[in-house]
Design a protein around this motif. Structure first.
Motif, PDB file in Angstrom:
ATOM      1  N   PHE A  44     100.601  43.145 -29.640  1.00 30.61           N
ATOM      2  CA  PHE A  44     101.217  44.332 -28.731  1.00 30.61           C
ATOM      3  C   PHE A  44     100.278  45.430 -29.224  1.00 30.61           C
ATOM      4  N   THR A  46      99.320  49.369 -30.619  1.00 25.07           N
ATOM      5  CA  THR A  46     100.332  51.040 -31.015  1.00 25.07           C
ATOM      6  C   THR A  46      98.982  51.692 -30.799  1.00 25.07           C
ATOM      7  N   TYR A  50      97.637  46.767 -34.161  1.00 25.29           N
ATOM      8  CA  TYR A  50      97.913  45.799 -33.623  1.00 25.29           C
ATOM      9  C   TYR A  50      98.778  45.599 -33.969  1.00 25.29           C
ATOM     10  N   GLY A  51     100.539  45.659 -33.214  1.00 24.17           N
ATOM     11  CA  GLY A  51     101.831  44.680 -34.256  1.00 24.17           C
ATOM     12  C   GLY A  51     101.807  43.750 -33.206  1.00 24.17           C
ATOM     13  N   GLY A  53     105.172  41.242 -32.664  1.00 27.16           N
ATOM     14  CA  GLY A  53     106.331  41.399 -32.327  1.00 27.16           C
ATOM     15  C   GLY A  53     107.794  40.922 -31.844  1.00 27.16           C
ATOM     16  N   HIS A  80     109.805  48.505 -34.505  1.00 28.25           N
ATOM     17  CA  HIS A  80     109.839  49.680 -33.178  1.00 28.25           C
ATOM     18  C   HIS A  80     110.904  50.126 -31.964  1.00 28.25           C
ATOM     19  N   PRO A 136     106.764  54.429 -31.683  1.00 27.37           N
ATOM     20  CA  PRO A 136     105.555  54.477 -31.265  1.00 27.37           C
ATOM     21  C   PRO A 136     105.065  55.308 -29.750  1.00 27.37           C
ATOM     22  N   HIS A 138     102.212  54.770 -27.583  1.00 30.94           N
ATOM     23  CA  HIS A 138     101.329  54.365 -27.137  1.00 30.94           C
ATOM     24  C   HIS A 138     102.084  54.044 -26.083  1.00 30.94           C
ATOM     25  N   ASP A 140     101.504  51.193 -23.972  1.00 35.79           N
ATOM     26  CA  ASP A 140     101.675  49.687 -23.880  1.00 35.79           C
ATOM     27  C   ASP A 140     102.660  49.082 -24.323  1.00 35.79           C
ATOM     28  N   ALA A 141     102.903  49.678 -25.512  1.00 32.06           N
ATOM     29  CA  ALA A 141     103.417  49.469 -26.602  1.00 32.06           C
ATOM     30  C   ALA A 141     105.281  50.050 -25.635  1.00 32.06           C
ATOM     31  N   ARG A 142     105.363  51.378 -25.689  1.00 29.68           N
ATOM     32  CA  ARG A 142     106.770  51.968 -24.963  1.00 29.68           C
ATOM     33  C   ARG A 142     107.337  50.711 -23.695  1.00 29.68           C
ATOM     34  N   ILE A 145     108.174  47.372 -25.144  1.00 23.78           N
ATOM     35  CA  ILE A 145     109.140  47.659 -25.888  1.00 23.78           C
ATOM     36  C   ILE A 145     111.128  47.306 -25.147  1.00 23.78           C
TER      37      ILE A 145
END
Length: 365
Positions: A44, A46, A50-51, A53, A80, A136, A138, A140-142, A145
């Motif tokens: 995904f 950030t 990119y991470g 996860g 995260h 984070p 970002h 999309d990251a949030r 998650i």
């Protein structure tokens, strides 16, 4: 089936979050969340890189991260989160200074090292009694998650040792067939990993430089130090990996990379001499230049990494440039150096590791 084992390949679903309808995006995030709850891996975006996860409280799921990346098991993972309340679920004995720095820089590119609670698996922390946590910014990251309903353990989504991914395509190059899903959120904004600061001692200790500088931290807390293990221009031996990126060679292109430092004219002359010699030997040569010097290199494949007047552009382009060098088949890579304060510390931390600490002073034999 969410686990890659040996030569067995998974089907990797690649979702361009910016290229689908809101309804399709919501369905993709929902599916990604289910993969996480089932013990699988999802790449995904950030704001940093990119991470990759997994459920950070699931020891087996975290083990899959190490398998997919080929990552040393004593290299800790970062957890995260999306809510401040989650910090107290996984950490204890949190100082007022730690809370102050989190409130100042979160959401954002700062990772804080705290004393961990027993709920956090040793596999996640590399066997340490501390845990690294970040929130984070970002979107999309949030959203990912939150949809997962989990605290997400995530290193960068690349094969261990290679340049970190700043595009979804970079992740696909490394992780296709190894993980079930990649969420492509476009180019990241910052381009280098988060600053890591250890808040378990008497003085804040920076374990990895990043976008948030030592000066930024000192403005909030009045003091900050840099761990001696990450300073200097040689690889430190017998280092305990208290945070990601402290112990091993990282970010490395396939070609042999050498940093050249000194006055501008001497650096350009040295790189041009080395490039010409290698090209005459029949080697493919790559040169990492800046906007200010790009036209000064007649030999090799020269590419600008950004402007010295705007170091944030250098950080944003660093890993992409290293991957471009691989794509072009550069056997030797000569790069200008960026020893300067604040962002330059973070840039050079990555470039030194990418070059295996090979630094040449221009004009000297």
């Amino acid at each position: 089936m969410y686990v890659h084992r040996g030569d067995e390949k998974l089907h990797t679903e690649y979702i361009d979050l910016g290229g689908v309808s809101p309804e399709e995006c919501a369905r993709a995030l929902k599916k990604a969340g289910q993969i996480i709850r089932d013990g699988g891996l999802v790449a995904f975006p950030t704001e940093t890189v990119y991470g990759l996860g997994a459920d950070g409280m699931n020891e087996e799921a975290c083990a899959h991260i190490y398998e997919a990346k080929g990552r040393p098991s004593d290299n800790p993972l970062i957890l995260h989160i999306v809510d401040f309340e989650q910090v107290d679920e996984i950490a204890k004995d949190i100082s007022e200074d730690a809370r102050k720095i989190m409130e100042t820089f979160w959401p954002g590119p700062l990772t804080v090292v705290l004393h961990k609670k027993d709920i956090v698996p040793d596999r996640t922390t590399g066997g340490l009694a501390t845990v690294a946590v970040r929130m984070p910014s970002h979107e999309d990251a949030r959203a990912f998650i939150r949809e997962s309903g989990r605290i997400i353990a995530a290193p960068s989504a690349n094969t261990s040792g290679k340049p970190s991914p700043t595009l979804g395509q970079h992740v696909y190059e490394d992780m296709n067939g190894r993980i079930p899903m990649i969420l492509d959120g476009g180019a990241v904004g910052i381009g280098i990993e988060s600053t890591i600061v250890d808040m378990t001692g008497d003085c804040p200790m920076i374990l990895r430089p990043g976008f948030i500088s030592r000066q930024d931290i000192e403005e909030v807390l009045g003091q900050a130090e840099v761990d001696p293990a990450i300073t200097g221009r040689t690889m430190k031996k017998d280092v305990i990996a208290r945070a990601p990126g402290m112990k091993y060679r990282h970010y490395a292109p396939k070609g042999q990379m050498i940093l050249v430092e000194g006055e501008k004219e001497a650096v350009v002359a040295t790189i041009n001499q080395l490039s010409k010699e290698k090209e005459e030997e029949g080697c493919k040569v790559g040169i990492i230049a800046t906007d200010e010097t790009l036209t000064l290199y007649p030999d090799g494949i020269a590419i600008t990494i950004g402007s010295r007047e705007h170091p944030e552009t250098v950080a944003a382009n660093l890993y992409r440039v290293l991957r471009d060098m691989d794509e072009w088949g550069a056997e030797y890579i000569y790069s200008e150096s960026f020893f300067q304060e604040n962002m330059g510390d973070a840039i050079m931390n990555r470039m030194l590791k990418a070059a295996g600490y090979q630094v040449l002073e221009a004009g000297k034999e």
